[in-house]
Design a protein around this motif. Sequence first.
Motif, PDB file in Angstrom:
ATOM      1  N   THR A  49       0.835  -1.207   0.000  1.00 50.64           N
ATOM      2  CA  THR A  49       0.000   0.000   0.000  1.00 50.64           C
ATOM      3  C   THR A  49       0.864   1.249   0.000  1.00 50.64           C
ATOM      4  O   THR A  49       0.594   2.210  -0.718  1.00 50.64           O
ATOM      5  N   LEU A  50       1.917   1.226   0.792  1.00 49.78           N
ATOM      6  CA  LEU A  50       2.826   2.378   0.853  1.00 49.78           C
ATOM      7  C   LEU A  50       3.439   2.657  -0.504  1.00 49.78           C
ATOM      8  O   LEU A  50       3.550   3.810  -0.927  1.00 49.78           O
ATOM      9  N   VAL A  51       3.821   1.603  -1.223  1.00 51.06           N
ATOM     10  CA  VAL A  51       4.390   1.773  -2.559  1.00 51.06           C
ATOM     11  C   VAL A  51       3.355   2.344  -3.518  1.00 51.06           C
ATOM     12  O   VAL A  51       3.608   3.300  -4.256  1.00 51.06           O
ATOM     13  N   ARG A  52       2.157   1.773  -3.501  1.00 52.39           N
ATOM     14  CA  ARG A  52       1.127   2.174  -4.465  1.00 52.39           C
ATOM     15  C   ARG A  52       0.593   3.574  -4.219  1.00 52.39           C
ATOM     16  O   ARG A  52       0.122   4.234  -5.144  1.00 52.39           O
ATOM     17  N   LEU A  53       0.642   4.027  -2.973  1.00 48.93           N
ATOM     18  CA  LEU A  53       0.161   5.372  -2.667  1.00 48.93           C
ATOM     19  C   LEU A  53       1.164   6.452  -3.050  1.00 48.93           C
ATOM     20  O   LEU A  53       0.850   7.636  -3.004  1.00 48.93           O
ATOM     21  N   THR A  54       2.374   6.035  -3.407  1.00 45.01           N
ATOM     22  CA  THR A  54       3.417   6.997  -3.764  1.00 45.01           C
ATOM     23  C   THR A  54       3.335   7.300  -5.257  1.00 45.01           C
ATOM     24  O   THR A  54       3.500   6.407  -6.081  1.00 45.01           O
ATOM     25  N   SER A  55       3.069   8.547  -5.593  1.00 42.04           N
ATOM     26  CA  SER A  55       2.884   8.921  -6.999  1.00 42.04           C
ATOM     27  C   SER A  55       4.187   9.324  -7.686  1.00 42.04           C
ATOM     28  O   SER A  55       4.320   9.183  -8.897  1.00 42.04           O
ATOM     29  N   ASP A  56       5.156   9.819  -6.912  1.00 41.60           N
ATOM     30  CA  ASP A  56       6.442  10.226  -7.495  1.00 41.60           C
ATOM     31  C   ASP A  56       7.256   8.985  -7.861  1.00 41.60           C
ATOM     32  O   ASP A  56       7.466   8.097  -7.030  1.00 41.60           O
ATOM     33  N   ASP A  57       7.714   8.903  -9.106  1.00 46.31           N
ATOM     34  CA  ASP A  57       8.423   7.719  -9.592  1.00 46.31           C
ATOM     35  C   ASP A  57       9.704   7.438  -8.810  1.00 46.31           C
ATOM     36  O   ASP A  57      10.002   6.284  -8.468  1.00 46.31           O
ATOM     37  N   ALA A  58      10.485   8.472  -8.540  1.00 46.63           N
ATOM     38  CA  ALA A  58      11.744   8.270  -7.824  1.00 46.63           C
ATOM     39  C   ALA A  58      11.487   7.777  -6.404  1.00 46.63           C
ATOM     40  O   ALA A  58      12.175   6.874  -5.911  1.00 46.63           O
ATOM     41  N   GLU A  59      10.494   8.351  -5.748  1.00 51.41           N
ATOM     42  CA  GLU A  59      10.166   7.937  -4.388  1.00 51.41           C
ATOM     43  C   GLU A  59       9.595   6.527  -4.370  1.00 51.41           C
ATOM     44  O   GLU A  59       9.896   5.719  -3.485  1.00 51.41           O
TER      45      GLU A  59
END
Length: 232
Positions: free
Chosen positions: A125-135
């Motif tokens: 979930t933490l990965v999928r909620l992150t919209s910035d590609d680098a982050e």
Amino acid sequence: MKGARERRVRVLAHLTELSELPLGGLPEPAFKERLRAELMSGALAAAEPDAPEERAAGRPRPLLGGLLGGLLGGRGRRRRSRGRPLLSQLATVGLVAALMVSSFATYRAVPGDSLYPLKRAAETTLVRLTSDDAERAARELDSAKARAKEVATLLGSSVDGPLVDETLKDMEESTRAGISRLERAEPRSPKIKKFARDQKEAVKPMLQQLDEDQLAQAEGYLSYIEGLAAPE
């Protein structure tokens, strides 16, 4: 739409804070106290809708209060209009609170533990909620590092081989996904070489403890990350 975005930011903030715990560690007492206080304020926020003057003033709800209020807000108002007792709403808030507090234990979990799927779900979930590609790439690579630590933990205990096999596979999948995304977001980023060096140091000591199939899998992984660290 604005409310949904705010809830997403709150969830991401809490998941980020939890993900920064060391493997096998527990949250700081201050964090647990703050969580408890916000859960209590969340119950009150769910029971009482925001006053118009508060909304007009733009006063933010507490982090988890806003989250729980968002989960129960719309349905809670409809339930009250049908005469549903407030007790049922508070019971639902209590259940959500219990689930969130119990999730602390997931950050001690390793493959095979009953809470391990919850740990992986929170991580995903933490990965999928992150919209910035680098982050997002950085979070994928953090997942790969976590899998390496889990393999080391499994090898130091009496576990079935399939758990090690699956964790090695997950480590490689997270690595390839993170590297691919990072190469698109930040071509020739020094983060790639640093990650490769760190993972090599983490995985290489395990080789003598692996069986034949696991050894082939780990050596293939090492070959891949050594290519990432090779001079251009």
